[in-house]
Design a protein around this motif. Structure first.
Motif, PDB file in Angstrom:
ATOM      1  N   TYR A   8      11.117   4.011   1.408  1.00  0.00           N
ATOM      2  CA  TYR A   8      12.426   3.926   2.048  1.00  0.00           C
ATOM      3  C   TYR A   8      13.467   3.421   1.055  1.00  0.00           C
ATOM      4  O   TYR A   8      13.177   2.570   0.195  1.00  0.00           O
ATOM      5  N   TYR A   9      14.691   3.941   1.214  1.00  0.00           N
ATOM      6  CA  TYR A   9      15.793   3.584   0.329  1.00  0.00           C
ATOM      7  C   TYR A   9      17.067   3.366   1.152  1.00  0.00           C
ATOM      8  O   TYR A   9      17.175   3.828   2.289  1.00  0.00           O
ATOM      9  N   LEU A  10      18.034   2.698   0.537  1.00  0.00           N
ATOM     10  CA  LEU A  10      19.385   2.603   1.069  1.00  0.00           C
ATOM     11  C   LEU A  10      20.287   3.462   0.199  1.00  0.00           C
ATOM     12  O   LEU A  10      20.363   3.261  -1.019  1.00  0.00           O
ATOM     13  N   ALA A  11      20.940   4.440   0.811  1.00  0.00           N
ATOM     14  CA  ALA A  11      21.829   5.345   0.078  1.00  0.00           C
ATOM     15  C   ALA A  11      23.281   4.910   0.262  1.00  0.00           C
ATOM     16  O   ALA A  11      23.692   4.531   1.366  1.00  0.00           O
ATOM     17  N   ASP A  12      24.061   4.981  -0.835  1.00  0.00           N
ATOM     18  CA  ASP A  12      25.503   4.678  -0.800  1.00  0.00           C
ATOM     19  C   ASP A  12      25.789   3.287  -0.248  1.00  0.00           C
ATOM     20  O   ASP A  12      26.717   3.109   0.554  1.00  0.00           O
ATOM     21  N   ALA A  13      25.029   2.318  -0.673  1.00  0.00           N
ATOM     22  CA  ALA A  13      25.253   0.939  -0.232  1.00  0.00           C
ATOM     23  C   ALA A  13      25.929   0.140  -1.348  1.00  0.00           C
ATOM     24  O   ALA A  13      25.775   0.439  -2.530  1.00  0.00           O
ATOM     25  N   VAL A  14      26.673  -0.887  -0.943  1.00  0.00           N
ATOM     26  CA  VAL A  14      27.346  -1.780  -1.895  1.00  0.00           C
ATOM     27  C   VAL A  14      27.133  -3.212  -1.421  1.00  0.00           C
ATOM     28  O   VAL A  14      27.414  -3.533  -0.258  1.00  0.00           O
ATOM     29  N   GLY A  55      25.399   1.193   3.830  1.00  0.00           N
ATOM     30  CA  GLY A  55      24.680   2.387   3.410  1.00  0.00           C
ATOM     31  C   GLY A  55      23.853   2.999   4.528  1.00  0.00           C
ATOM     32  O   GLY A  55      23.905   2.582   5.684  1.00  0.00           O
ATOM     33  N   THR A  56      23.042   3.980   4.151  1.00  0.00           N
ATOM     34  CA  THR A  56      22.211   4.714   5.105  1.00  0.00           C
ATOM     35  C   THR A  56      20.753   4.627   4.678  1.00  0.00           C
ATOM     36  O   THR A  56      20.432   4.868   3.513  1.00  0.00           O
ATOM     37  N   ARG A  57      19.881   4.274   5.604  1.00  0.00           N
ATOM     38  CA  ARG A  57      18.447   4.183   5.296  1.00  0.00           C
ATOM     39  C   ARG A  57      17.841   5.578   5.303  1.00  0.00           C
ATOM     40  O   ARG A  57      18.004   6.331   6.276  1.00  0.00           O
ATOM     41  N   PHE A  72       0.819  -1.201   0.000  1.00  0.00           N
ATOM     42  CA  PHE A  72       0.000   0.000   0.000  1.00  0.00           C
ATOM     43  C   PHE A  72       0.861   1.263   0.000  1.00  0.00           C
ATOM     44  O   PHE A  72       1.744   1.410  -0.826  1.00  0.00           O
ATOM     45  N   ALA A  73       0.618   2.185   0.937  1.00  0.00           N
ATOM     46  CA  ALA A  73       1.290   3.478   0.886  1.00  0.00           C
ATOM     47  C   ALA A  73       2.651   3.484   1.568  1.00  0.00           C
ATOM     48  O   ALA A  73       3.381   4.464   1.478  1.00  0.00           O
ATOM     49  N   ARG A  74       2.999   2.418   2.252  1.00  0.00           N
ATOM     50  CA  ARG A  74       4.304   2.352   2.929  1.00  0.00           C
ATOM     51  C   ARG A  74       5.164   1.303   2.248  1.00  0.00           C
ATOM     52  O   ARG A  74       4.866   0.120   2.288  1.00  0.00           O
ATOM     53  N   ARG A  75       6.242   1.749   1.595  1.00  0.00           N
ATOM     54  CA  ARG A  75       7.124   0.854   0.852  1.00  0.00           C
ATOM     55  C   ARG A  75       8.477   0.802   1.555  1.00  0.00           C
ATOM     56  O   ARG A  75       9.289   1.726   1.429  1.00  0.00           O
ATOM     57  N   SER A  76       8.696  -0.247   2.317  1.00  0.00           N
ATOM     58  CA  SER A  76       9.924  -0.367   3.105  1.00  0.00           C
ATOM     59  C   SER A  76      11.024  -0.999   2.261  1.00  0.00           C
ATOM     60  O   SER A  76      10.825  -1.364   1.093  1.00  0.00           O
ATOM     61  N   THR A  77      12.199  -1.150   2.848  1.00  0.00           N
ATOM     62  CA  THR A  77      13.305  -1.834   2.188  1.00  0.00           C
ATOM     63  C   THR A  77      14.007  -2.726   3.196  1.00  0.00           C
ATOM     64  O   THR A  77      14.118  -2.380   4.384  1.00  0.00           O
ATOM     65  N   GLU A  78      14.467  -3.892   2.733  1.00  0.00           N
ATOM     66  CA  GLU A  78      15.307  -4.744   3.562  1.00  0.00           C
ATOM     67  C   GLU A  78      16.708  -4.139   3.629  1.00  0.00           C
ATOM     68  O   GLU A  78      17.050  -3.222   2.876  1.00  0.00           O
ATOM     69  N   SER A  79      17.528  -4.657   4.528  1.00  0.00           N
ATOM     70  CA  SER A  79      18.892  -4.136   4.679  1.00  0.00           C
ATOM     71  C   SER A  79      19.852  -4.711   3.652  1.00  0.00           C
ATOM     72  O   SER A  79      21.021  -4.313   3.610  1.00  0.00           O
ATOM     73  N   ALA A  80      19.381  -5.641   2.812  1.00  0.00           N
ATOM     74  CA  ALA A  80      20.216  -6.246   1.778  1.00  0.00           C
ATOM     75  C   ALA A  80      19.317  -6.657   0.618  1.00  0.00           C
ATOM     76  O   ALA A  80      18.096  -6.825   0.785  1.00  0.00           O
ATOM     77  N   PRO A  81      19.871  -6.849  -0.575  1.00  0.00           N
ATOM     78  CA  PRO A  81      19.054  -7.268  -1.718  1.00  0.00           C
ATOM     79  C   PRO A  81      18.311  -8.578  -1.445  1.00  0.00           C
ATOM     80  O   PRO A  81      18.839  -9.495  -0.811  1.00  0.00           O
ATOM     81  N   THR A  82      17.091  -8.662  -1.933  1.00  0.00           N
ATOM     82  CA  THR A  82      16.265  -9.853  -1.789  1.00  0.00           C
ATOM     83  C   THR A  82      16.455 -10.777  -2.993  1.00  0.00           C
ATOM     84  O   THR A  82      16.860 -10.344  -4.077  1.00  0.00           O
TER      85      THR A  82
END
Length: 251
Positions: free
Chosen positions: A93-99, A69-71, A21-31
């Motif tokens: 939500y996004y992860l910035a500068d992650a590798v 990275g930074t959430r 719905f309106a809240r799109r979260s992110t995991e701490s690593a690729p799924t």
């Protein structure tokens, strides 16, 4: 069997496993579902081609967190294109500068096809969402074997140079490795609804997938060289016994 390794790095990434719905979260690593979607796009697989998806979903998967990275959180607004009415405020939500390093293992012909597709993708890959392009080509190469976690454990540290310099005081760093657990080996609660069953827009479906967490230690290529230990003080009696003119003949 062979293993294909990928480097997933960019300004922003977002890997949702429970986005609704309106809240799109992110995991701490690729799924796994996100990486399988990236590979399917490179091959040009249609979203409703469940048979092709099932073949990709059987790949064994692992991911290593090289730079967490930074959430960050973003708010998005939209209007209905037909009525012009405002849509609900969307929180993303996004992860910035992650590798991250990811790896998939499968039969040689399939892994070779995936490697070639990433070199000449039908649809451009993205890091979880279309608004998150990778910073560079994602493919790293193909390795023999059937253990993606083992291959990732032997890979060099691929974090950004500035991040490696920030941790320059460490000769070695410990990284988190997320692999697919064998049946009965995952710790309680270590599951994600991340095993893709269908990407069809009208009935996307995912099954639960057990996850095994471990760590690996890698060398820091930009570790600072330790300074040599300072010279010890010369004992006072040795200083007093030294005569710099002792080799001269008396006048």
């Amino acid at each position: 069997m062979s293993v294909l390794t990928l480097k997933l790095a960019g300004p922003l990434q977002s890997w949702g496993a429970t986005a609704r719905f309106a809240r799109r979260s992110t995991e701490s690593a690729p799924t796994k579902s996100g990486v399988v979607g990236l590979l399917a796009a490179a091959l040009g697989v249609a979203r409703d081609d469940d048979a092709a998806l099932a073949q990709l979903a059987r790949l064994r998967f692992a991911v290593r967190i090289d730079q967490p990275g930074t959430r960050i959180r973003d708010f998005q607004t939209a209007r209905d294109p037909d009525t012009g009415e405002s849509m609900p405020l969307s929180e993303r939500y996004y992860l910035a500068d992650a590798v991250f390093l990811a790896a998939v293992a499968g039969e040689d012909p399939l892994v070779t096809r995936l490697h070639e597709a990433l070199l000449r993708p039908v649809y451009l890959p993205y890091l979880g969402r279309r608004s998150c392009p990778p910073a560079h080509p994602v493919e790293l190469g193909v390795h023999p074997g059937d253990d993606p976690a083992g291959v990732l454990g032997a890979e060099p540290w691929r974090a950004s140079e500035w991040y490696q310099l920030r941790r320059g005081g460490e000769q070695h760093v410990t990284l988190t490795l997320l692999g697919e657990a064998a049946a009965g080996t995952a710790s309680p609660g270590a599951v994600l609804r991340d095993q893709p069953l269908s990407f069809a827009p009208r009935h996307r479906r995912y099954a639960l997938r057990p996850v095994h967490t471990s760590t690996v230690t890698v060398s820091n290529p930009r570790a600072r060289t330790p300074r040599p230990a300072p010279a010890q003080d010369v004992p006072a009696q040795r200083i007093a016994a030294h005569d710099p003119t002792s080799h001269l003949d008396p006048a």
